[in-house]
Write an enzyme that holds these catalytic residues in place. Structure first.
Site, PDB file in Angstrom:
ATOM      1  N   ASP A 141       0.843  -1.194   0.000  1.00 41.04           N
ATOM      2  CA  ASP A 141       0.000   0.000   0.000  1.00 41.04           C
ATOM      3  C   ASP A 141       0.881   1.247   0.000  1.00 41.04           C
ATOM      4  OD1 ASP A 141      -2.184  -1.655   0.186  1.00 41.04           O
ATOM      5  OD2 ASP A 141      -2.479  -1.360   2.340  1.00 41.04           O
ATOM      6  N   ARG A 142       0.351   2.317  -0.529  1.00 36.96           N
ATOM      7  CA  ARG A 142       1.117   3.556  -0.636  1.00 36.96           C
ATOM      8  C   ARG A 142       1.696   3.993   0.716  1.00 36.96           C
ATOM      9  NH1 ARG A 142      -1.215   9.317  -2.996  1.00 36.96           N
ATOM     10  NH2 ARG A 142       0.763  10.427  -2.936  1.00 36.96           N
TER      11      ARG A 142
END
Length: 317
Positions: free
Chosen positions: A141-142
């Protein structure tokens, strides 16, 4: 940027992949929608014939790649991110001729898309312009930091993907969660369903209609009633899996904007936390070329260590 028609001969290392994925790697920065459009219109040909997006390339296939015009604004952001690109070079944990392992910073997407035209993979390609092949083995995930595998050869990508399917790659994450995690809560088996909201935002929920999902947990350190540092080992690899399973257990991760707890987050922000406290800190897998077992780790950064130190001091006070 206008180019001319190209004819590419597929070698053994490139064989086996779908034509749409191959074109995405050849036409950097071109949106997926345009890739599918040029395939549908017959502008892309294999051995002079029309093909569908799911066609799997074979060795010695000759692919006709048409010129594709990309708006200049889609190319621009890379120059604005040169400092981040330079920093990535310092985050490489391991590299050889088939594999690159990176300690991804929090806040950086793994690839462009979802409204972003720049990500880790684009940055790596700009750092390694001579590399013919650079593809993500898996994703983070970012806002999650930590270990990310990138294949430098298609054969390595296939080998590592097989290990992922066989569940022989072992990933370990550290997360700071709300409250006292119960020691007896060692495995969460809860199916996860991915939904897209009207805004385009992805949200994942536990649902009987979801895909089977399993995460193993253990307690690393307790900070009184307030928080626990846990180790999470995902057995499956669903989107937002650790974040949703932690929330499902009643212990959301600190500063999780989608699945978190506002009161807990405010307390952690008061200590100086300014990001999701989820870090992919260790991985174990078989090297795709040598066959040896590699175990790599990436420490928590100094800011995260500082948060834990303050929690320890609060507990002892």
């Amino acid at each position: 940027m206008q180019a001319s028609v190209r004819f590419q001969t597929i070698d053994a290392d490139q064989a086996g992949q779908r034509i749409d994925n191959y074109l995405l790697s050849q036409l950097k920065g071109v949106p997926k929608s345009m890739i599918y459009r040029i395939i549908r219109k017959g502008e892309v040909r294999v051995n002079k014939g029309r093909i569908k997006a799911e066609y799997k390339l074979q060795a010695n296939d000759i692919v006709r790649i048409p010129p594709v015009k990309i708006a200049e604004k889609e190319q621009a952001p890379l120059s604005n991110k040169l400092h981040q690109v330079a920093q990535l070079e310092q985050q490489i944990l391991f590299e050889d001729d088939v594999l690159l392992v990176l300690n991804k910073p929090s806040g950086m997407a793994v690839h462009g898309g979802s409204g972003l035209s720049f990500g880790v993979i684009e940055a790596l390609r700009s750092l390694r312009p001579e590399a013919r092949f650079l593809e993500l083995v898996h994703r983070l995930d970012r806002d999650t930091s930590g270990i990310l595998l990138v294949a430098k050869k298609r054969s390595a990508l296939r080998h590592l993907h097989q290990q992922l399917r066989d569940k022989t790659i072992q990933k370990e994450y550290l997360a700071l969660v709300r409250g006292q995690w119960q020691s007896h809560c060692k495995v969460i088996n809860a199916p996860l369903n991915k939904n897209e909201l009207a805004s385009g935002e992805r949200i994942v929920r536990v649902s009987e209609q979801g895909k089977p999902s399993e995460t193993r947990f253990s307690v690393e350190e307790r900070y009184g009633e307030q928080a626990t540092l846990i180790k999470a080992m995902p057995i499956t690899g669903r989107t937002h899996q650790i974040r949703v399973h932690s929330q499902y257990a009643g212990h959301p991760i600190a500063l999780d904007s989608k699945y978190g707890d506002q009161d807990f987050d405010q307390k952690m922000q008061a200590l100086g936390l300014n990001r999701l406290f989820l870090h992919a800190y260790a991985i174990r897998f078989e090297h795709p070329k040598s066959g040896e077992t590699l175990r790599l780790s990436a420490e928590l950064d100094n800011s995260m260590k500082g948060i834990l130190r303050q929690l320890r001091e609060q507990k002892q006070a």
